[in-house]
Design a protein around this motif. Structure first.
Motif, PDB file in Angstrom:
ATOM      1  N   ILE A  92       6.802 -57.865  -2.981  1.00 42.78           N
ATOM      2  CA  ILE A  92       7.776 -56.945  -3.578  1.00 42.78           C
ATOM      3  C   ILE A  92       6.993 -55.887  -4.343  1.00 42.78           C
ATOM      4  O   ILE A  92       6.105 -56.210  -5.132  1.00 42.78           O
ATOM      5  CB  ILE A  92       8.738 -57.668  -4.545  1.00 42.78           C
ATOM      6  CG1 ILE A  92       9.510 -58.776  -3.839  1.00 42.78           C
ATOM      7  CG2 ILE A  92       9.722 -56.662  -5.164  1.00 42.78           C
ATOM      8  CD1 ILE A  92      10.389 -59.610  -4.776  1.00 42.78           C
ATOM      9  N   ARG A  93       7.330 -54.620  -4.116  1.00 44.32           N
ATOM     10  CA  ARG A  93       6.727 -53.508  -4.869  1.00 44.32           C
ATOM     11  C   ARG A  93       7.729 -53.040  -5.919  1.00 44.32           C
ATOM     12  O   ARG A  93       8.840 -52.623  -5.596  1.00 44.32           O
ATOM     13  CB  ARG A  93       6.348 -52.351  -3.941  1.00 44.32           C
ATOM     14  CG  ARG A  93       5.113 -52.674  -3.096  1.00 44.32           C
ATOM     15  CD  ARG A  93       4.873 -51.646  -2.010  1.00 44.32           C
ATOM     16  NE  ARG A  93       4.646 -50.302  -2.520  1.00 44.32           N
ATOM     17  CZ  ARG A  93       3.457 -49.824  -2.910  1.00 44.32           C
ATOM     18  NH1 ARG A  93       2.384 -50.608  -2.868  1.00 44.32           N
ATOM     19  NH2 ARG A  93       3.322 -48.582  -3.328  1.00 44.32           N
ATOM     20  N   LEU A  94       7.307 -53.129  -7.169  1.00 48.77           N
ATOM     21  CA  LEU A  94       8.186 -52.863  -8.313  1.00 48.77           C
ATOM     22  C   LEU A  94       7.594 -51.747  -9.157  1.00 48.77           C
ATOM     23  O   LEU A  94       6.412 -51.777  -9.492  1.00 48.77           O
ATOM     24  CB  LEU A  94       8.337 -54.144  -9.137  1.00 48.77           C
ATOM     25  CG  LEU A  94       9.022 -54.070 -10.496  1.00 48.77           C
ATOM     26  CD1 LEU A  94      10.469 -53.626 -10.359  1.00 48.77           C
ATOM     27  CD2 LEU A  94       8.940 -55.435 -11.190  1.00 48.77           C
ATOM     28  N   GLU A 122       3.776 -56.498  -6.754  1.00 43.10           N
ATOM     29  CA  GLU A 122       2.887 -55.394  -7.117  1.00 43.10           C
ATOM     30  C   GLU A 122       3.646 -54.523  -8.108  1.00 43.10           C
ATOM     31  O   GLU A 122       4.628 -53.866  -7.749  1.00 43.10           O
ATOM     32  CB  GLU A 122       2.490 -54.585  -5.888  1.00 43.10           C
ATOM     33  CG  GLU A 122       1.498 -53.470  -6.197  1.00 43.10           C
ATOM     34  CD  GLU A 122       1.002 -52.747  -4.964  1.00 43.10           C
ATOM     35  OE1 GLU A 122       0.261 -51.765  -5.113  1.00 43.10           O
ATOM     36  OE2 GLU A 122       1.365 -53.163  -3.837  1.00 43.10           O
ATOM     37  N   LEU A 123       3.208 -54.541  -9.362  1.00 43.66           N
ATOM     38  CA  LEU A 123       3.894 -53.808 -10.431  1.00 43.66           C
ATOM     39  C   LEU A 123       3.176 -52.491 -10.676  1.00 43.66           C
ATOM     40  O   LEU A 123       2.014 -52.469 -11.085  1.00 43.66           O
ATOM     41  CB  LEU A 123       3.934 -54.653 -11.703  1.00 43.66           C
ATOM     42  CG  LEU A 123       4.578 -54.020 -12.943  1.00 43.66           C
ATOM     43  CD1 LEU A 123       6.002 -53.551 -12.649  1.00 43.66           C
ATOM     44  CD2 LEU A 123       4.566 -55.008 -14.109  1.00 43.66           C
ATOM     45  N   GLN A 135       6.870 -44.033  -1.250  1.00 49.46           N
ATOM     46  CA  GLN A 135       5.840 -44.951  -1.722  1.00 49.46           C
ATOM     47  C   GLN A 135       6.177 -46.419  -1.472  1.00 49.46           C
ATOM     48  O   GLN A 135       5.486 -47.308  -1.941  1.00 49.46           O
ATOM     49  CB  GLN A 135       5.574 -44.714  -3.213  1.00 49.46           C
ATOM     50  CG  GLN A 135       4.999 -43.337  -3.505  1.00 49.46           C
ATOM     51  CD  GLN A 135       4.485 -43.210  -4.918  1.00 49.46           C
ATOM     52  OE1 GLN A 135       4.102 -44.179  -5.561  1.00 49.46           O
ATOM     53  NE2 GLN A 135       4.466 -41.985  -5.419  1.00 49.46           N
ATOM     54  N   GLY A 136       7.256 -46.648  -0.747  1.00 51.05           N
ATOM     55  CA  GLY A 136       7.575 -48.021  -0.359  1.00 51.05           C
ATOM     56  C   GLY A 136       7.971 -48.922  -1.507  1.00 51.05           C
ATOM     57  O   GLY A 136       7.685 -50.122  -1.489  1.00 51.05           O
ATOM     58  N   ILE A 137       8.636 -48.366  -2.513  1.00 48.26           N
ATOM     59  CA  ILE A 137       9.061 -49.145  -3.669  1.00 48.26           C
ATOM     60  C   ILE A 137      10.348 -49.909  -3.330  1.00 48.26           C
ATOM     61  O   ILE A 137      11.294 -49.345  -2.789  1.00 48.26           O
ATOM     62  CB  ILE A 137       9.308 -48.235  -4.889  1.00 48.26           C
ATOM     63  CG1 ILE A 137       8.049 -47.432  -5.223  1.00 48.26           C
ATOM     64  CG2 ILE A 137       9.781 -49.040  -6.078  1.00 48.26           C
ATOM     65  CD1 ILE A 137       6.866 -48.268  -5.617  1.00 48.26           C
ATOM     66  N   ASP A 138      10.371 -51.192  -3.661  1.00 55.63           N
ATOM     67  CA  ASP A 138      11.576 -51.999  -3.426  1.00 55.63           C
ATOM     68  C   ASP A 138      12.569 -51.897  -4.579  1.00 55.63           C
ATOM     69  O   ASP A 138      13.783 -51.881  -4.361  1.00 55.63           O
ATOM     70  CB  ASP A 138      11.185 -53.463  -3.219  1.00 55.63           C
ATOM     71  CG  ASP A 138      10.351 -53.674  -1.967  1.00 55.63           C
ATOM     72  OD1 ASP A 138      10.852 -53.358  -0.876  1.00 55.63           O
ATOM     73  OD2 ASP A 138       9.206 -54.137  -2.081  1.00 55.63           O
TER      74      ASP A 138
END
Length: 294
Positions: A92-94, A122-123, A135-138
């Motif tokens: 998960i990209r946060l 990934e914070l 940027q592929g942020i979830d």
């Protein structure tokens, strides 16, 4: 095809074919060939490429939006089959503001990972504008109003912004009695992208006031402004989410409480799409509970 789409997402997230190749363990030539194959399949250009940068075409942006949803569903199905329907796994990209991210959000991530060891988070900390899709942020945690109307949002409790300073600063320079007094104080300023947050919007009995402040320190990092305030360098305007423990412990003191700025929205932003992987839905719920409960 799915592997090529996943590689395309990685290229966009990393900002270059070379960086994506390093991440995926592929040569630049292989990455370029697989991107060309994907563009040939669709018959369109997905990325505008120069020697220095890449940018999404409209078709590329459409593919990004749909691909994240499709790949997320495939990955979710894979994890359910491999590890059982009750287990969550995958990345998960946060994204979160720097001050809130280092404290409340980081603690929430830790408690979430303790329950779901198969997940990696990934914070990414930033107080500037983030292209969530590109940027592929979830999930993105953000203060303020939504600028991009294509994003989905989950509204959380609005929070006060607090004018505050350390006792050492107040002892040395006194405390402002009314909003105009801020003009004669050293104020610690935030820069959001190209915008300097030097117009402090206050309110008393329904009457709004805007005070133009100035100071000797400006940062684009909310955690640094927080630190400067704790060190007694000036007056800051911070969300109560960031400074509540400091107010309770007396490390910071609220100033001009009768003129407090109006509450600021807090929200979780999500990329466009109808569905999310279960792990993303689970972290969204966990963050909402942690932030609203703070």
């Amino acid at each position: 095809m799915l592997d090529n789409i996943a590689l395309f997402l990685l290229i966009v997230e990393k900002g270059s074919l070379t960086a994506a190749g390093r991440e995926a363990g592929l040569s630049p030539t292989t990455v370029s060939e697989r991107l060309a194959a994907l563009e040939a399949h669709y018959g369109v250009v997905l990325l505008n490429r120069t020697t220095r940068a890449i940018s999404l075409t409209e078709e590329g942006r459409t593919l990004i939006e749909g691909a994240k949803r499709v790949l997320g569903e495939v990955e979710d199905l894979d994890s359910r089959i491999r590890f059982g329907a009750q287990n969550l796994s995958g990345p998960i990209r946060l994204s979160a503001p720097s001050d809130l991210g280092r404290n409340l959000v980081s603690d929430a991530v830790s408690s979430f990972l303790a329950k779901h060891p198969g997940i990696t988070v990934e914070l990414l900390l930033s107080d500037s504008y983030i292209d969530i899709v590109g940027q592929g942020i979830d999930i993105a945690v953000r203060f303020g109003e939504i600028i991009d109307s294509t994003l989905r949002s989950r509204q959380l409790k609005a929070r006060r912004r607090v004018i505050c300073a350390a006792p050492a600063y107040i002892q040395a320079h006194g405390a402002p009695k009314k909003p105009v007094d801020l003009k004669s104080h050293n104020c610690l300023l935030m820069r959001f992208g190209g915008n300097l947050d030097n117009l402090w919007r206050l309110s008393a009995n329904g009457v709004k006031q805007i005070v133009t402040v100035r100071g000797d320190r400006v940062a684009n990092d909310g955690a640094l402004v927080h630190q400067w305030a704790l060190e007694g360098h000036g007056i800051a305007l911070k969300s109560e989410l960031d400074i509540a423990p400091d107010l309770q412990a007396g490390r910071l003191v609220e100033l001009l409480p009768d003129y407090a700025p109006p509450p600021s929205p807090v929200q979780l932003l999500l990329p466009p799409g109808r569905t999310q992987p279960r792990r993303v839905r689970a972290l969204t719920d966990h963050l909402a509970q942690a932030i609203d409960g703070a």
